[in-house]
Scaffold this motif. Structure first.
Motif, mmCIF file in Angstrom:
data_model
loop_
_atom_site.group_PDB
_atom_site.id
_atom_site.type_symbol
_atom_site.label_atom_id
_atom_site.label_comp_id
_atom_site.label_asym_id
_atom_site.label_seq_id
_atom_site.Cartn_x
_atom_site.Cartn_y
_atom_site.Cartn_z
ATOM 1 N N ARG A 1 -2.228 8.925 -1.504
ATOM 2 C CA ARG A 1 -2.001 7.904 -0.195
ATOM 3 C C ARG A 1 -2.865 6.362 -1.708
ATOM 4 N NH1 ARG A 1 -3.695 10.253 3.638
ATOM 5 N NH2 ARG A 1 -6.103 10.391 2.903
ATOM 6 N N GLN A 2 -4.545 7.108 -1.892
ATOM 7 C CA GLN A 2 -4.672 5.554 -2.905
ATOM 8 C C GLN A 2 -3.823 5.465 -3.603
ATOM 9 O OE1 GLN A 2 -7.136 6.679 -5.945
ATOM 10 N NE2 GLN A 2 -8.590 5.466 -4.606
ATOM 11 N N VAL B 1 4.000 0.729 -9.853
ATOM 12 C CA VAL B 1 5.213 0.248 -8.718
ATOM 13 C C VAL B 1 6.035 1.580 -8.468
ATOM 14 C CG1 VAL B 1 5.482 -1.924 -9.204
ATOM 15 C CG2 VAL B 1 7.445 -0.258 -10.120
ATOM 16 N N GLU B 2 5.562 2.239 -8.913
ATOM 17 C CA GLU B 2 6.136 3.679 -8.845
ATOM 18 C C GLU B 2 6.499 4.491 -7.808
ATOM 19 O OE1 GLU B 2 4.674 6.601 -11.403
ATOM 20 O OE2 GLU B 2 5.538 6.031 -13.512
ATOM 21 N N PRO B 3 4.937 4.121 -6.974
ATOM 22 C CA PRO B 3 4.842 5.050 -5.427
ATOM 23 C C PRO B 3 5.798 4.610 -4.528
ATOM 24 C CG PRO B 3 2.467 5.223 -6.608
ATOM 25 C CD PRO B 3 3.754 3.706 -6.921
ATOM 26 N N LEU B 4 5.777 2.902 -4.433
ATOM 27 C CA LEU B 4 6.891 2.159 -3.457
ATOM 28 C C LEU B 4 8.626 2.657 -4.202
ATOM 29 C CD1 LEU B 4 5.155 -1.567 -3.053
ATOM 30 C CD2 LEU B 4 5.712 0.709 -1.153
ATOM 31 N N LEU B 5 8.608 2.767 -4.867
ATOM 32 C CA LEU B 5 10.166 2.950 -5.527
ATOM 33 C C LEU B 5 10.287 4.359 -4.892
ATOM 34 C CD1 LEU B 5 10.497 1.581 -9.066
ATOM 35 C CD2 LEU B 5 11.360 0.618 -6.271
ATOM 36 N N THR B 6 9.273 4.910 -4.918
ATOM 37 C CA THR B 6 9.819 6.844 -4.811
ATOM 38 C C THR B 6 9.620 6.689 -3.560
ATOM 39 O OG1 THR B 6 8.225 7.422 -6.701
ATOM 40 C CG2 THR B 6 8.537 9.196 -4.896
ATOM 41 N N SER C 1 -0.142 0.741 -5.268
ATOM 42 C CA SER C 1 0.941 0.404 -5.501
ATOM 43 C C SER C 1 1.605 -0.916 -5.090
ATOM 44 C CB SER C 1 2.199 1.075 -5.558
ATOM 45 O OG SER C 1 3.785 0.172 -5.455
ATOM 46 N N ARG C 2 1.332 -1.661 -2.926
ATOM 47 C CA ARG C 2 1.500 -2.365 -2.956
ATOM 48 C C ARG C 2 0.654 -4.155 -3.164
ATOM 49 N NH1 ARG C 2 -0.092 1.391 2.083
ATOM 50 N NH2 ARG C 2 2.208 1.985 3.392
#
Length: 216
Positions: free
Chosen positions: A21-22, A69-74, A27-28
């Motif tokens: 979550r963090q 940016v990884e978390p959003l793309l993931t 990422s956002r």
């Protein structure tokens, strides 16, 4: 001197869910900054400041500012893989995608995340470091694609034919998503998302014709 009784100072460590979550929240914030100031004009220090974390925490969670940016793309890739896993036997993949695929998993903030993911995809054309992140994440998704496609092709998961098929599906997703991102540069609407779903379904219909007719 250490405190007696094993008492620990400071914040308790985050669990895996809290860590995810963090990372997603950071990422956002990173993508918001990239969109306003560009990747070159955004520092890791600024990302940490806006996200409300220490610089040390930022670099513990991410290797580089671009990797933020990884978390959003993931989120988008995981959503696609989840839809593939839920693909019923006997149903054509294109038809399943039309019903089940939503680009980014459904959440209250889905519209914001969809727009952010598309913004990152657009930036990958001009920022090689972001493109590298996007391509690496897609490569990591291929084993999951192979696991879904292998039984339907009647072949082992590590068979060259299955690996090529997984790579083909992955490439189709990348190309269609890239076109979607640039078509939605002025803002994404529900009809844009529906159009993306339809185009992806038709593209993958062609890409998966090698599967048995009753399994495709």
């Amino acid at each position: 001197m250490a405190q007696q009784g094993g008492t620990r100072r400071g914040r308790p460590p985050l669990g895996e869910q809290g860590r995810r979550r963090q990372r997603l929240e950071i990422s956002r914030e990173a993508v918001r900054l990239f969109r306003v100031h560009g990747v070159g004009g955004t520092s890791g220090v600024r990302i940490a400041e806006v996200a409300g974390v220490s610089e040390r925490t930022l670099w513990r969670l991410f290797r580089t500012k671009e990797s933020c940016v990884e978390p959003l793309l993931t989120e988008a890739l995981d959503g696609f893989c989840a839809v593939l896993r839920s693909w019923p036997i006997g149903v054509e993949l294109a038809e399943h995608l039309r019903v089940a695929y939503t680009f980014v998993p459904s959440r209250p903030e889905v519209d914001t995340d969809t727009d952010a993911v598309l913004a990152v995809v657009r930036m990958t054309r001009d920022v090689p470091a972001l493109r590298a992140v996007w391509l690496v994440l897609q490569e990591r998704a291929e084993p999951t694609l192979a696991e879904v496609l292998a039984p339907r092709a009647g072949l082992p998961v590590d068979a060259p034919e299955v690996r090529v098929l997984a790579a083909t599906v992955n490439a189709a997703l990348r190309v269609v998503t890239d076109d979607f991102a640039h078509a939605a540069a002025d803002g994404v609407t529900p009809s844009d998302v529906d159009g993306h779903r339809q185009r992806l379904a038709e593209t993958l219909r062609a890409a998966t014709r090698v599967l048995a007719p009753d399994e495709a």
